[in-house]
Design a protein around this motif. Structure first.
Motif, short mmCIF file in Angstrom:
data_model
loop_
_atom_site.label_atom_id
_atom_site.label_comp_id
_atom_site.label_asym_id
_atom_site.label_seq_id
_atom_site.Cartn_x
_atom_site.Cartn_y
_atom_site.Cartn_z
N ARG A 59 0.66 -5.86 -7.74
CA ARG A 59 1.49 -6.68 -8.18
C ARG A 59 0.94 -7.35 -9.31
NH1 ARG A 59 4.49 -4.44 -5.06
NH2 ARG A 59 5.18 -5.11 -2.87
N GLU A 60 1.26 -7.21 -10.52
CA GLU A 60 0.82 -7.58 -11.66
C GLU A 60 1.41 -8.82 -12.46
OE1 GLU A 60 -0.66 -4.49 -14.38
OE2 GLU A 60 -0.46 -3.02 -12.94
N ASP A 61 0.46 -9.58 -13.09
CA ASP A 61 1.03 -10.57 -14.01
C ASP A 61 -0.17 -10.88 -15.02
OD1 ASP A 61 -1.17 -12.40 -13.31
OD2 ASP A 61 0.03 -13.38 -11.64
N PRO A 62 0.09 -11.54 -15.88
CA PRO A 62 -0.73 -11.91 -17.09
C PRO A 62 -2.23 -12.19 -16.70
CG PRO A 62 1.01 -13.11 -17.59
CD PRO A 62 1.40 -12.85 -16.20
N ARG A 63 -2.32 -12.66 -15.56
CA ARG A 63 -3.97 -12.80 -14.90
C ARG A 63 -4.54 -11.33 -14.39
NH1 ARG A 63 -2.26 -16.58 -10.21
NH2 ARG A 63 -0.80 -14.77 -10.12
N GLY A 64 -3.67 -10.36 -14.27
CA GLY A 64 -4.32 -9.27 -13.56
C GLY A 64 -3.27 -8.82 -12.73
N PHE A 65 -3.95 -8.53 -11.48
CA PHE A 65 -3.16 -7.68 -10.30
C PHE A 65 -3.48 -8.25 -8.97
CE2 PHE A 65 -6.17 -4.29 -10.28
CZ PHE A 65 -6.42 -4.24 -8.96
N PHE A 66 -2.70 -8.50 -8.22
CA PHE A 66 -3.01 -8.63 -6.68
C PHE A 66 -2.54 -7.35 -6.08
CE2 PHE A 66 -1.61 -9.87 -2.53
CZ PHE A 66 -2.68 -10.48 -2.15
N ALA A 67 -3.19 -6.97 -4.75
CA ALA A 67 -2.95 -5.91 -4.14
C ALA A 67 -3.42 -5.85 -2.80
CB ALA A 67 -3.29 -4.48 -4.60
N ARG A 68 -2.59 -5.64 -1.64
CA ARG A 68 -3.02 -5.68 -0.28
C ARG A 68 -3.94 -4.49 0.06
NH1 ARG A 68 1.51 -6.34 2.42
NH2 ARG A 68 1.29 -8.69 2.31
N THR A 69 -5.38 -4.58 0.55
CA THR A 69 -6.11 -3.44 0.69
C THR A 69 -6.07 -2.83 1.98
OG1 THR A 69 -7.96 -4.71 1.03
CG2 THR A 69 -7.64 -3.84 -1.21
N PHE A 70 -5.32 -3.81 3.18
CA PHE A 70 -5.43 -3.59 4.64
C PHE A 70 -4.37 -4.33 5.06
CE2 PHE A 70 -6.47 -4.17 9.17
CZ PHE A 70 -6.56 -2.99 9.34
N CYS A 71 -3.40 -3.72 6.18
CA CYS A 71 -2.67 -4.49 6.73
C CYS A 71 -2.42 -3.72 8.00
CB CYS A 71 -1.15 -4.52 6.02
SG CYS A 71 0.06 -5.36 6.94
N ALA A 72 -2.67 -4.35 9.21
CA ALA A 72 -2.59 -3.74 10.55
C ALA A 72 -1.16 -3.20 10.68
CB ALA A 72 -2.90 -4.72 11.63
N LYS A 73 -0.34 -4.19 10.38
CA LYS A 73 1.12 -3.88 10.65
C LYS A 73 1.35 -2.35 9.82
CE LYS A 73 5.94 -5.57 10.21
NZ LYS A 73 6.58 -6.68 9.64
N GLU A 74 1.22 -2.38 8.54
CA GLU A 74 1.63 -1.28 7.83
C GLU A 74 0.75 0.09 8.25
OE1 GLU A 74 1.82 -1.43 3.42
OE2 GLU A 74 1.70 -3.61 3.62
N PHE A 75 -0.46 -0.06 8.64
CA PHE A 75 -1.39 0.91 9.33
C PHE A 75 -0.40 1.54 10.77
CE2 PHE A 75 -5.46 1.87 7.63
CZ PHE A 75 -5.28 1.36 6.50
N GLU A 76 -0.12 0.46 11.53
CA GLU A 76 0.74 0.79 12.73
C GLU A 76 1.82 1.76 12.57
OE1 GLU A 76 1.13 -2.83 14.61
OE2 GLU A 76 -0.74 -2.41 15.63
N GLU A 77 2.68 1.15 11.43
CA GLU A 77 4.11 1.96 10.86
C GLU A 77 3.65 3.22 10.69
OE1 GLU A 77 5.40 -0.84 7.98
OE2 GLU A 77 6.26 -2.47 9.61
N MET B 266 0.86 -1.08 0.13
CA MET B 266 -0.12 -0.10 0.08
C MET B 266 0.90 1.15 0.05
SD MET B 266 -2.88 -0.98 2.56
CE MET B 266 -1.90 -1.66 3.90
N LEU B 267 0.47 2.30 -0.62
CA LEU B 267 1.08 3.59 -0.76
C LEU B 267 0.28 4.65 -0.06
CD1 LEU B 267 1.60 3.20 -4.57
CD2 LEU B 267 3.01 2.60 -2.56
N PHE B 268 0.98 5.13 1.23
CA PHE B 268 0.38 5.99 2.01
C PHE B 268 0.71 7.49 1.82
CE2 PHE B 268 0.45 2.05 4.11
CZ PHE B 268 -0.69 1.90 4.98
N THR B 269 -0.18 8.33 1.56
CA THR B 269 -0.10 9.71 1.25
C THR B 269 -0.68 10.65 2.37
OG1 THR B 269 0.21 9.08 -1.06
CG2 THR B 269 0.03 11.55 -0.74
N GLU B 270 0.11 11.22 2.95
CA GLU B 270 -0.66 12.22 4.02
C GLU B 270 -1.30 13.31 3.35
OE1 GLU B 270 0.01 13.48 8.52
OE2 GLU B 270 1.75 13.17 7.45
#
Length: 183
Positions: free
Chosen positions: A19-37, A1-5
Motif C-alpha cells: 500500500r504505497e503513498d509518498p512516504r513509501g509503503f506499508f504491507a502486512r507480513t503476517f496475518c493468522a486469519k489469512e494463513f488459516e484461509e 499478502m499474496l500467496f502462491t502455492e
C-alpha cells in the motif's frame, strides 16, 4: 499478502501486497486469519534470527518430527539467500521433492515451510540476515537433518558452499535414515 502455492503440496511463497503513498509503503507480513484461509498453520511459538558473515555459508537441512514438528515462515531481511525445502512427508504426493527460492531483502518475499519439510539455505551475499517465525519450540530430541549434498535429492546450489557447521556436514545420507528415526 499474496500467496502462491509451489509445486510442493502445502508450501507457499508469500509476497507483500504494498500500500504505497509518498512516504513509501506499508504491507502486512503476517496475518493468522489469512494463513488459516489458505490452509496454513498460523501458530508462532518462536521468532529466530540468523546472521551469516560470509557468502557461501550453508545452514541446513533441518526439520523436527512429531510431536514437535514445526512450520516455518522464512524471510531474508538483509542481503540474499537461496532457500531450499524438501517434502519429507511419506504420504505426500510430493514426497522427497524439493524447491529452491531466492529470498532477498529487496524482493521481501517469504517462504512458508510446512511441518516435516527439511529446510536449509545458502547465503548468496556477505552479511545475509534471515528471520524465522517458527510454529513449534526447538526440541533437540526431535531434531533431524539431511545432508545438503545427498544424491537422493540432487539439490543444485547456485554458488559454492564455503562455510558449513560440522553438524550440518555430518548429517547422514537419506538412504540410511527414516523420517522419524533418530539420527
Amino acid at each position: 499478502m499474496l500467496f502462491t502455492e509451489t509445486k510442493l503440496k502445502d508450501a507457499f511463497i508469500i509476497d507483500l501486497e504494498h500500500r504505497e503513498d509518498p512516504r513509501g509503503f506499508f504491507a502486512r507480513t503476517f496475518c493468522a486469519k489469512e494463513f488459516e484461509e489458505h490452509g496454513l498453520k498460523p501458530t508462532v511459538a518462536q521468532c529466530n534470527l540468523s546472521f551469516n558473515h560470509k557468502k557461501g555459508t550453508l545452514r541446513g537441512m533441518h526439520y523436527q518430527v512429531p510431536p514437535a514438528a514445526e512450520t516455518k515462515l522464512i524471510r531474508c531481511t538483509q542481503g540474499a539467500i537461496y532457500d531450499v525445502i524438501i517434502d519429507m512427508r511419506p504420504d505426500s504426493p510430493t514426497y522427497m521433492q524439493h524447491i529452491g527460492v531466492e529470498l532477498t531483502a529487496e524482493n521481501r518475499r517469504a517462504l512458508y515451510v510446512p511441518e516435516l519439510f527439511a529446510h536449509g539455505y545458502l547465503a548468496l551475499t556477505d552479511g545475509a540476515e534471515v528471520g524465522y517465525q517458527v510454529g513449534e519450540f526447538y526440541t533437540p530430541g526431535h531434531e533431524r537433518g539431511l545432508r545438503y549434498d545427498d544424491p537422493a535429492f540432487g539439490i543444485e546450489w547456485p554458488i559454492e558452499i564455503t562455510v558449513i557447521s560440522d553438524k550440518d556436514a555430518a548429517w547422514p545420507l537419506f538412504e540410511s535414515v527414516s523420517v522419524g528415526a533418530k539420527s
